[in-house]
Design an enzyme around this catalytic site. Structure first.
Site, short mmCIF file in Angstrom:
data_model
loop_
_atom_site.label_atom_id
_atom_site.label_comp_id
_atom_site.label_asym_id
_atom_site.label_seq_id
_atom_site.Cartn_x
_atom_site.Cartn_y
_atom_site.Cartn_z
N ASP A 1 37.54 60.17 73.29
CA ASP A 1 36.35 59.30 73.19
C ASP A 1 36.70 58.01 72.46
O ASP A 1 37.61 57.98 71.62
CB ASP A 1 35.23 60.06 72.46
CG ASP A 1 33.86 59.48 72.73
OD1 ASP A 1 33.74 58.58 73.60
OD2 ASP A 1 32.89 59.92 72.08
N HIS B 1 39.58 52.07 79.03
CA HIS B 1 39.91 53.27 79.82
C HIS B 1 41.38 53.20 80.28
O HIS B 1 42.09 54.20 80.30
CB HIS B 1 39.00 53.39 81.04
CG HIS B 1 37.56 53.63 80.69
ND1 HIS B 1 37.18 54.53 79.71
CD2 HIS B 1 36.41 53.11 81.17
CE1 HIS B 1 35.86 54.53 79.62
NE2 HIS B 1 35.37 53.68 80.48
N LEU C 1 54.42 72.80 80.03
CA LEU C 1 53.05 72.45 79.62
C LEU C 1 52.11 72.39 80.83
O LEU C 1 52.45 71.81 81.86
CB LEU C 1 53.08 71.08 78.93
CG LEU C 1 51.71 70.48 78.58
CD1 LEU C 1 51.15 71.15 77.33
CD2 LEU C 1 51.81 68.97 78.35
C1 IPE Z 1 32.39 62.86 76.30
O1 IPE Z 1 32.30 61.53 75.89
C2 IPE Z 1 32.97 62.95 77.68
C3 IPE Z 1 34.36 62.57 77.81
C4 IPE Z 1 35.18 62.27 76.84
C5 IPE Z 1 34.87 62.56 79.16
P1 IPE Z 1 30.95 60.70 76.04
O2 IPE Z 1 31.23 59.36 75.48
O3 IPE Z 1 30.49 60.75 77.45
O4 IPE Z 1 29.96 61.53 75.15
P2 IPE Z 1 28.57 61.13 74.49
O5 IPE Z 1 27.73 60.51 75.56
O6 IPE Z 1 28.87 60.15 73.40
O7 IPE Z 1 28.02 62.41 73.96
C1 IPE Z 2 35.72 58.02 76.58
O1 IPE Z 2 35.43 56.75 76.11
C2 IPE Z 2 36.02 58.06 78.06
C3 IPE Z 2 34.95 58.64 78.88
C4 IPE Z 2 33.87 59.21 78.43
C5 IPE Z 2 35.13 58.58 80.31
P1 IPE Z 2 33.98 56.13 76.21
O2 IPE Z 2 33.88 55.35 77.47
O3 IPE Z 2 32.94 57.15 76.02
O4 IPE Z 2 34.02 55.13 74.97
P2 IPE Z 2 32.83 54.81 73.97
O5 IPE Z 2 32.33 56.10 73.45
O6 IPE Z 2 31.79 54.08 74.76
O7 IPE Z 2 33.48 53.96 72.92
MG MG Z 3 31.98 57.88 74.42
#
Ligand code: IPE
Ligand code: IPE
Ligand code: MG
Length: 264
Positions: free
Chosen positions: A38, A55, A149
């Site tokens: 995240d 990303h 792995l």
């Molecule tokens: C969780 O992250 C999903 C992934 C890392 C793929 P999100 O960014 O979607 O989660 P929330 O919305 O903050 O709970």
């Molecule tokens: C995690 O990063 C990747 C996915 C959930 C696909 P985010 O896109 O959720 O990044 P933040 O949470 O907005 O910083």
């Molecule tokens: Mg996120």
């Protein structure tokens, strides 16, 4: 043992990564590490870049951490790449995320073959675009005999959907007379989840400072050790993983019972 003697006298920060790896390997390494990756969007925002740049950088972190996990002798690394709820994001972002496996698997496949890494996935592949499915299926096919792995992508994965599918699978078997109600035990439920062939996660890492599970492996995480870090996923590196593992190795996993000195 070596580590217990050593770590009392030596500040881990003064050791090189190689020395810390050697010490970590002298203790039980978590068999299955699961990561909620995240913070990609926030990483990009801090740099005044579009979210998708975060990303893309996050994809490079997956490569770096896969290499390191394989060097450490971790058996399975599950990375939460796209949740069943992430479809709510703008279409352009979703489209970008769905192209990343194509780039990741295309460029990283030769190295994964060299490193004996097997690619697998959990989640519902049917809703993924054809090019994403093809990249995944090709990589899974090519690496299927690798014995090192397991790099397990959670893509279009949601734990509640997974549990519902497991329930439906079991109920169908009951209807067909293959299972009885009494057969539905913890082991039976576990065997009907998409992770049936993997050990339960020993260690869960979530980056970016969020302290929630966001519909990830709710059944499987029942006794997993949790590690939350403020580091954003694109900044996460070998040292961060090592720190999580060192912390994990100091913990006393009791599973509801008593362990160590308390048992005497
Ligand atoms: C969780 O992250 C999903 C992934 C890392 C793929 P999100 O960014 O979607 O989660 P929330 O919305 O903050 O709970
Ligand atoms: C995690 O990063 C990747 C996915 C959930 C696909 P985010 O896109 O959720 O990044 P933040 O949470 O907005 O910083
Ligand atoms: Mg996120």
């Amino acid at each position: 043992m070596l580590k217990k003697l050593f770590s009392k006298q030596i500040n881990m920060d003064t050791l090189s990564v190689e020395e810390r790896v050697a010490l970590a390997k002298s203790e039980p390494i978590p068999a299955h590490v699961a990561i909620i990756m995240d913070g990609n969007g926030r990483w990009a925002k801090k740099r005044a870049m579009p979210r998708v740049a975060g990303h893309h950088e996050g994809m490079k972190t997956v490569q770096k951490i896969t290499r390191f996990a394989s060097d450490l002798g971790i058996q399975a690394l599950t990375v939460y790449a796209f949740s069943t709820e992430n479809w709510k994001r703008p279409k352009a972002e979703v489209d970008f995320l769905m192209r990343l496996p194509v780039e990741f698997l295309g460029s990283f496949l030769p190295e994964m073959m060299e490193r004996n890494v097997r690619v697998e996935m959990i989640g519902n592949p049917e809703l993924l675009p054809a090019h994403t499915q093809k990249a995944l299926y090709d990589a899974m096919e090519e690496t299927k005999h690798n014995t090192g792995l397991v790099l397990n992508f959670a893509l279009n994965y949601g734990s509640r959907a997974e549990i519902i599918d497991a329930m439906k699978g079991m109920l169908e078997k009951v209807q067909e007379g293959e299972l009885t109600i009494q057969d539905i035990t913890e082991e039976c439920v576990t065997a009907h989840l998409m992770t049936a062939h993997l050990p339960e996660p020993d260690l869960l890492i979530r980056t970016s400072g969020e302290v929630r599970l966001s519909n990830f492996m709710l059944w499987q995480l029942a006794y997993t050790e949790l590690w939350f870090t403020d580091t954003l996923w694109p900044d996460f590196n070998e040292k961060n993983l090592l720190e999580a593992i060192e912390n994990y190795q100091k913990r006393n996993r009791r599973y509801g019972g008593l362990k160590g000195e308390e048992t005497t």
